[in-house]
Design an enzyme around this catalytic site. Structure first.
Site, PDB file in Angstrom:
ATOM      1  N   SER A  52       1.192  -0.883  -0.160  1.00 23.56           N
ATOM      2  CA  SER A  52      -0.119   0.022  -0.341  1.00 23.56           C
ATOM      3  C   SER A  52       1.199   1.135  -0.223  1.00 23.56           C
ATOM      4  O   SER A  52       1.709   1.191   1.033  1.00 23.56           O
ATOM      5  CB  SER A  52      -0.645  -0.564   1.157  1.00 23.56           C
ATOM      6  OG  SER A  52      -2.198   0.689   1.466  1.00 23.56           O
ATOM      7  N   GLU A 156       3.941  -3.366 -18.032  1.00 23.23           N
ATOM      8  CA  GLU A 156       2.707  -3.451 -17.977  1.00 23.23           C
ATOM      9  C   GLU A 156       1.788  -2.818 -19.690  1.00 23.23           C
ATOM     10  O   GLU A 156       0.578  -3.480 -19.013  1.00 23.23           O
ATOM     11  CB  GLU A 156       2.373  -2.574 -17.389  1.00 23.23           C
ATOM     12  CG  GLU A 156       1.003  -2.694 -16.313  1.00 23.23           C
ATOM     13  CD  GLU A 156       0.698  -2.458 -15.199  1.00 23.23           C
ATOM     14  OE1 GLU A 156       1.477  -1.723 -14.621  1.00 23.23           O
ATOM     15  OE2 GLU A 156      -0.506  -2.071 -14.592  1.00 23.23           O
ATOM     16  N   ASP A 245      -3.687  -8.761  -7.130  1.00 22.34           N
ATOM     17  CA  ASP A 245      -3.594  -7.421  -7.333  1.00 22.34           C
ATOM     18  C   ASP A 245      -4.752  -6.567  -6.401  1.00 22.34           C
ATOM     19  O   ASP A 245      -4.855  -7.103  -4.905  1.00 22.34           O
ATOM     20  CB  ASP A 245      -3.588  -7.019  -8.739  1.00 22.34           C
ATOM     21  CG  ASP A 245      -3.493  -5.999  -9.148  1.00 22.34           C
ATOM     22  OD1 ASP A 245      -3.251  -4.709  -8.390  1.00 22.34           O
ATOM     23  OD2 ASP A 245      -3.332  -5.612 -10.272  1.00 22.34           O
TER      24      ASP A 245
HETATM   25  C1  LIG Z   1      -4.111  -2.084 -12.704  1.00 19.67           C
HETATM   26  N1  LIG Z   1      -2.758  -2.495 -12.601  1.00 19.67           N
HETATM   27  C2  LIG Z   1      -2.004  -2.084 -11.232  1.00 19.67           C
HETATM   28  N2  LIG Z   1      -0.951  -1.370 -12.242  1.00 19.67           N
HETATM   29  C3  LIG Z   1      -0.035  -0.130 -11.655  1.00 19.67           C
HETATM   30  N3  LIG Z   1      -0.520  -0.094 -10.095  1.00 19.67           N
HETATM   31  C4  LIG Z   1      -1.244  -0.659  -9.515  1.00 19.67           C
HETATM   32  C5  LIG Z   1      -2.348  -1.582 -10.078  1.00 19.67           C
HETATM   33  N4  LIG Z   1      -2.896  -2.209  -9.291  1.00 19.67           N
HETATM   34  C6  LIG Z   1      -2.660  -1.161  -8.678  1.00 19.67           C
HETATM   35  N5  LIG Z   1      -1.507  -0.695  -8.454  1.00 19.67           N
HETATM   36  C7  LIG Z   1      -1.117   0.397  -7.473  1.00 19.67           C
HETATM   37  O1  LIG Z   1      -2.326   0.422  -5.811  1.00 19.67           O
HETATM   38  C8  LIG Z   1      -2.173   1.138  -5.419  1.00 19.67           C
HETATM   39  C9  LIG Z   1      -3.873   1.230  -3.894  1.00 19.67           C
HETATM   40  O2  LIG Z   1      -3.466   0.514  -3.217  1.00 19.67           O
HETATM   41  P1  LIG Z   1      -3.050   2.130  -2.763  1.00 19.67           P
HETATM   42  O3  LIG Z   1      -3.755   3.080  -2.429  1.00 19.67           O
HETATM   43  O4  LIG Z   1      -1.855   2.134  -2.590  1.00 19.67           O
HETATM   44  O5  LIG Z   1      -3.083   0.636  -1.092  1.00 19.67           O
HETATM   45  C10 LIG Z   1      -2.592   2.233  -6.774  1.00 19.67           C
HETATM   46  O6  LIG Z   1      -2.971   3.190  -6.528  1.00 19.67           O
HETATM   47  C11 LIG Z   1      -1.725   1.756  -7.774  1.00 19.67           C
HETATM   48  O7  LIG Z   1      -0.364   2.809  -7.706  1.00 19.67           O
END
Ligand SMILES: CNc1ncnc2c1ncn2[C@@H]1O[C@H](COP(=O)(O)O)[C@@H](O)[C@H]1O
Length: 307
Positions: A52, A156, A245
């Site tokens: 996070s 990605e 994810d």
């Molecule tokens: C689709 N694939 C992905 N690619 C890139 N970053 C991703 C992601 N999936 C999630 N996050 C990362 O996880 C954060 C959310 O959790 P937190 O607010 O930090 O707990 C997103 O803001 C992004 O930075």
């Protein structure tokens, strides 16, 4: 708030931002962390790495350090309440937030890791259209020097800038303790020699790849399950780890990810058992944790009936 159908990847970051705007107090962070742990424990997951981005919310007085300490408190409470799951934290660097925030994340991660080893590493993520991952190379090198492990979202997008930044990062970081998040287009060898050289580097260095099938399908970066890169890497004996994810955002679970992979790629029961035990090599937990889980998993696998 979650996606039931697929949307272009940019929509995910809008949804993440909306969800983030609802998490404003330490109490929110505590409840979220605790309930995520409960959900995974109910699924019989034995080891979980939560990642996070720590947030500073002036209105509630929550600093980034308080954010992370609250997550740690929820993990310790789950432990003392007897949840049969080991939980570790990766401190996320959101690539939308720039280098200064990244350095702060590394400082905090190191400080907390040295207190009780619940923080084990850094995650680099966020909207892959924003910024250049290569700018963060000095931060990654510095984090590794401080004994933090690295999970880096790379390749990605099927775009030149995504390829270029991935090459630069991996050239300099391939010998660090890293995993690649998504790596969706690493294997696009058929497209051109450049991607093929990149895939070879990942393969030769045995860099584990975190595969998030539902997330990839719902963000339209992979068009159908059968084309998912899990199979490409698995068939080559390369470490590829099924992950959920954003379990909430993509409305999935780790069991569901396993179900999708196993049904689409028709693994035998023995292959599945070997796969599950093999994933332990790629976790960021200590060698003791790996050993403990290996013994537990191997014993458990031997008690499962053959079908
Ligand atoms: C689709 N694939 C992905 N690619 C890139 N970053 C991703 C992601 N999936 C999630 N996050 C990362 O996880 C954060 C959310 O959790 P937190 O607010 O930090 O707990 C997103 O803001 C992004 O930075």
């Amino acid at each position: 708030m979650y996606f039931t159908t697929s949307h272009p990847i940019a929509e995910s970051f809008k949804l993440f931002t909306k969800i983030q705007s609802l998490v404003t107090t330490p109490e929110d962070v505590y409840i979220l962390t605790k309930s995520i742990i409960e959900e995974y424990a109910e699924e019989n997951v034995k080891y979980l790495e939560l990642r996070s981005t720590p947030k500073h919310i002036p209105s509630s007085g929550m600093t980034k350090e308080v954010y992370l300490r609250t997550m740690i408190e929820a993990i310790k409470d789950s432990e003392s309440e007897g949840y049969p799951i080991i939980v570790r934290i990766l401190v996320s660097i959101d690539r939308r937030q720039g280098l200064e925030n990244a350095r702060v994340a590394v400082d905090l991660a190191e400080k907390l890791m040295n207190e009780d080893n619940i923080v084990v590493g850094i995650d680099f993520s966020g909207d892959p259209e924003v910024g250049d991952a290569a700018d963060y190379i000095p931060v990654f090198l510095d984090a590794a020097k401080r004994k933090l492990k690295l999970a880096l979202h790379l390749a990605e997008l099927n775009k030149e800038h995504s390829f270029q930044e991935t090459v630069k990062v991996l050239e300099q970081c391939c010998d660090l303790p890293i995993r690649i998040g998504h790596g969706t287009f690493l294997h696009h060898a058929q497209q051109n020699d450049k991607w093929s050289a990149l895939a070879n580097l990942v393969y030769t260095k045995k860099i584990p790849i975190e595969a998030c099938i539902t997330s990839n399908l719902k963000t339209e970066t992979v068009h159908c399950l059968e084309q998912h890169h899990f199979k490409y890497w698995k068939d080559r004996g390369h470490p590829v780890i099924l992950c959920a994810d954003g379990k909430g955002v993509y409305n999935t679970s780790l069991s569901q990810e396993y179900f999708l992979a196993m049904s689409a790629f028709q693994l035998t029961q023995q292959e599945l058992k070997d796969y599950v035990v093999g994933t332990l090599d790629s976790i960021f937990g200590s060698d003791e944790i790996k050993e403990e889980l290996r013994t537990e998993f191997t014993t458990l696998m031997s008690t499962l009936p053959s079908v």
